[in-house]
Design a protein around this motif. Structure first.
Motif, PDB file in Angstrom:
ATOM      1  N   LYS A 194       5.651  13.652  13.477  1.00  0.00           N
ATOM      2  CA  LYS A 194       4.253  13.955  13.198  1.00  0.00           C
ATOM      3  C   LYS A 194       3.792  15.031  14.172  1.00  0.00           C
ATOM      4  N   PRO A 195       3.108  16.058  13.703  1.00  0.00           N
ATOM      5  CA  PRO A 195       2.558  17.042  14.637  1.00  0.00           C
ATOM      6  C   PRO A 195       1.475  16.397  15.487  1.00  0.00           C
ATOM      7  N   THR A 196       1.330  16.840  16.700  1.00  0.00           N
ATOM      8  CA  THR A 196       0.270  16.324  17.563  1.00  0.00           C
ATOM      9  C   THR A 196      -1.087  16.785  17.041  1.00  0.00           C
ATOM     10  N   ASP A 197      -2.128  16.106  17.489  1.00  0.00           N
ATOM     11  CA  ASP A 197      -3.485  16.519  17.106  1.00  0.00           C
ATOM     12  C   ASP A 197      -3.770  17.937  17.585  1.00  0.00           C
TER      13      ASP A 197
ATOM     14  N   LEU B 279      -2.165  20.322  15.078  1.00  0.00           N
ATOM     15  CA  LEU B 279      -2.964  20.313  13.847  1.00  0.00           C
ATOM     16  C   LEU B 279      -4.279  21.063  14.035  1.00  0.00           C
ATOM     17  N   SER B 280      -4.916  20.828  15.175  1.00  0.00           N
ATOM     18  CA  SER B 280      -6.193  21.482  15.456  1.00  0.00           C
ATOM     19  C   SER B 280      -6.049  23.001  15.453  1.00  0.00           C
ATOM     20  N   GLN B 281      -4.961  23.487  16.036  1.00  0.00           N
ATOM     21  CA  GLN B 281      -4.728  24.926  16.090  1.00  0.00           C
ATOM     22  C   GLN B 281      -4.491  25.501  14.695  1.00  0.00           C
ATOM     23  N   VAL B 282      -3.719  24.776  13.888  1.00  0.00           N
ATOM     24  CA  VAL B 282      -3.474  25.214  12.509  1.00  0.00           C
ATOM     25  C   VAL B 282      -4.789  25.276  11.728  1.00  0.00           C
ATOM     26  N   ILE B 283      -5.615  24.258  11.900  1.00  0.00           N
ATOM     27  CA  ILE B 283      -6.914  24.214  11.213  1.00  0.00           C
ATOM     28  C   ILE B 283      -7.786  25.399  11.628  1.00  0.00           C
ATOM     29  N   GLU B 284      -7.838  25.667  12.929  1.00  0.00           N
ATOM     30  CA  GLU B 284      -8.615  26.796  13.447  1.00  0.00           C
ATOM     31  C   GLU B 284      -8.124  28.108  12.831  1.00  0.00           C
TER      32      GLU B 284
ATOM     33  N   ILE C 156      -7.816  14.589  13.770  1.00  0.00           N
ATOM     34  CA  ILE C 156      -7.774  13.129  13.912  1.00  0.00           C
ATOM     35  C   ILE C 156      -7.782  12.468  12.543  1.00  0.00           C
ATOM     36  N   LEU C 157      -8.621  12.961  11.648  1.00  0.00           N
ATOM     37  CA  LEU C 157      -8.704  12.386  10.307  1.00  0.00           C
ATOM     38  C   LEU C 157      -7.420  12.600   9.518  1.00  0.00           C
ATOM     39  N   ALA C 158      -6.714  13.691   9.786  1.00  0.00           N
ATOM     40  CA  ALA C 158      -5.483  14.008   9.056  1.00  0.00           C
ATOM     41  C   ALA C 158      -4.322  13.110   9.463  1.00  0.00           C
ATOM     42  N   ASP C 159      -4.413  12.494  10.626  1.00  0.00           N
ATOM     43  CA  ASP C 159      -3.417  11.527  11.079  1.00  0.00           C
ATOM     44  C   ASP C 159      -1.986  12.064  11.002  1.00  0.00           C
ATOM     45  N   GLY C 160      -1.786  13.249  11.560  1.00  0.00           N
ATOM     46  CA  GLY C 160      -0.431  13.772  11.699  1.00  0.00           C
ATOM     47  C   GLY C 160       0.166  14.413  10.459  1.00  0.00           C
TER      48      GLY C 160
ATOM     49  N   ILE D  19     -12.105   6.712  19.108  1.00  0.00           N
ATOM     50  CA  ILE D  19     -12.467   6.077  20.375  1.00  0.00           C
ATOM     51  C   ILE D  19     -11.407   6.386  21.431  1.00  0.00           C
ATOM     52  N   LEU D  20     -10.142   6.253  21.045  1.00  0.00           N
ATOM     53  CA  LEU D  20      -9.037   6.551  21.969  1.00  0.00           C
ATOM     54  C   LEU D  20      -9.088   8.004  22.421  1.00  0.00           C
ATOM     55  N   HIS D  21      -9.333   8.888  21.483  1.00  0.00           N
ATOM     56  CA  HIS D  21      -9.365  10.321  21.786  1.00  0.00           C
ATOM     57  C   HIS D  21     -10.442  10.637  22.825  1.00  0.00           C
ATOM     58  N   LYS D  22     -11.636  10.091  22.612  1.00  0.00           N
ATOM     59  CA  LYS D  22     -12.739  10.398  23.525  1.00  0.00           C
ATOM     60  C   LYS D  22     -12.575   9.680  24.866  1.00  0.00           C
ATOM     61  N   ALA D  23     -12.102   8.434  24.834  1.00  0.00           N
ATOM     62  CA  ALA D  23     -11.885   7.688  26.077  1.00  0.00           C
ATOM     63  C   ALA D  23     -10.806   8.363  26.926  1.00  0.00           C
ATOM     64  N   ARG D  24      -9.794   8.900  26.261  1.00  0.00           N
ATOM     65  CA  ARG D  24      -8.731   9.617  26.980  1.00  0.00           C
ATOM     66  C   ARG D  24      -9.295  10.854  27.684  1.00  0.00           C
ATOM     67  N   LEU D  25     -10.155  11.588  27.001  1.00  0.00           N
ATOM     68  CA  LEU D  25     -10.758  12.771  27.618  1.00  0.00           C
ATOM     69  C   LEU D  25     -11.620  12.381  28.819  1.00  0.00           C
TER      70      LEU D  25
END
Length: 348
Positions: free
Chosen positions: A161-164, A167-172, A192-196, A270-276
């Motif tokens: 699975k590609p990392t978020d 994916l984010s870079q591809v989307i941009e 995050i919504l694409a889930d890899g 939640i995990l994403h934001k808590a990690r940041l």
């Protein structure tokens, strides 16, 4: 990436990689297969395994392209719809004829784990000893359902699975090519919504673009179009942990449930934001870097959180939430793992 003239074509097709150097996130597979083809080592059967939307069919088509196989000699079949022994008999009959205008005939069989037992038995000998001009490329999301007798006769490649971040870079990049601008944090939310899954990421982006009123897409628009939990619910849950407020967290989960929010997505956000927040707590100099990936509102929230309650959002907290995320899939009550995780974290 390939650009189609038809503006109505799906984004995941419009920007589907057509060459090795356009493939993202599967470097280990690109290096192995491209290197062997360059050296003239062509396998009679490849088995491509991994999550949906990670590029298995794309890689199969690039293999065909690299071998100079024309469309007349590429045969694609979805085993989910053609899974019986009669379908395999058609393949066995077809392989006996020579290619039309290429050196090879390539059979791309998708979702092969759906083949019936009789179909596999009928196909086994053909995959083991195909004519010299035939190449099979099998793709599956469920390797464990493919018979070992088939697996052992193929060159196997496991897709990741590609990392978020990828994916984010591809989307941009795709949004920019389509002349749209996403608000800071927008590409991260879609990732995050694409889930890899690359295909899902571009599908979500296309949906968002089609509903956008202008060329600048806000986080609020993305939330409204996709049904993603809004930031307040995510923040409320994290605040519940930070400020030891069980009722606030349970209320956030309840509201998300009533809004039919996917608990996997909610927990992942939640995990994403808590990690940041945890990163910012230990590495405050990362603020400028984070500012490139999150909205101004989220950055202020994360800063305040890391300053006000630095000890409450910890690595142990993230570990407990990660366990809950993994449990959701098998839970008869989707929100229960997240509720139990909150209770465990707050030691109630």
């Amino acid at each position: 990436m390939l650009k189609e003239k038809d503006q109505n074509i799906a984004l995941y097709r419009k920007y589907r990689p057509s060459k090795w150097d356009e493939v993202i996130g599967q470097d280990h597979i690109v290096k192995a297969i491209s290197g062997s083809l360059k050296n003239g080592n062509v396998s009679h059967a490849y088995l491509l395994c991994g999550p949906r939307g990670t590029g298995k069919t794309t890689i199969a088509r690039i293999i065909a392209h690299e071998l100079g196989v024309s469309q007349n000699d590429i045969y694609e079949m979805d085993a989910a719809s053609n899974r019986g022994i009669d379908d395999v008999r058609d393949i066995k009959k077809s392989v006996q004829s020579l290619p039309f205008d290429s050196k090879y005939k390539i059979y791309i069989l998708d979702e092969v784990h759906m083949f019936s037992k009789d179909a596999w038995n009928a196909l086994l000998k053909t995959i083991e000893e195909p004519p010299s001009y035939v190449i099979f490329i099998l793709a599956t999301t469920e390797l464990e359902k493919v018979p070992e007798t088939i697996v052992s006769r193929c060159q196997n490649f496991i897709f990741k699975k590609p990392t978020d971040e990828i994916l984010s870079q591809v989307i941009e990049n795709v949004a920019k090519k389509e002349e749209y601008k996403l608000e800071e944090g927008g590409s991260d939310l879609i990732a995050i919504l694409a889930d890899g899954a690359f295909r899902d990421a571009l599908g979500i982006l296309q949906k968002v673009i089609s509903f956008s009123k202008n060329k600048v897409i806000s986080l609020k628009e993305i939330e409204e179009v996709t049904g993603a939990p809004n930031r307040k619910l995510v923040n409320d849950f994290i605040d519940a942990i930070a400020y030891d407020n069980l009722s606030l967290g349970l209320e956030a989960v309840e509201k998300a449930t009533k809004q039919n929010v996917d608990m996997h997505v909610f927990t992942k956000m939640i995990l994403h934001k808590a990690r940041l927040a945890l990163i910012l707590k230990h590495l405050p100099n990362m603020k400028d870097s984070l500012a490139e990936d999150v909205s101004d509102e989220d950055l202020i929230y994360l800063e305040n959180l890391s300053k006000d309650k630095p000890g409450n959002v910890s690595s142990e907290t993230l570990s407990t939430l990660l366990d809950a995320y993994q449990m959701i899939q098998n839970s008869t009550i989707a929100q229960l793992p997240l509720e139990l995780a909150l209770i465990k974290i707050l030691k109630k």
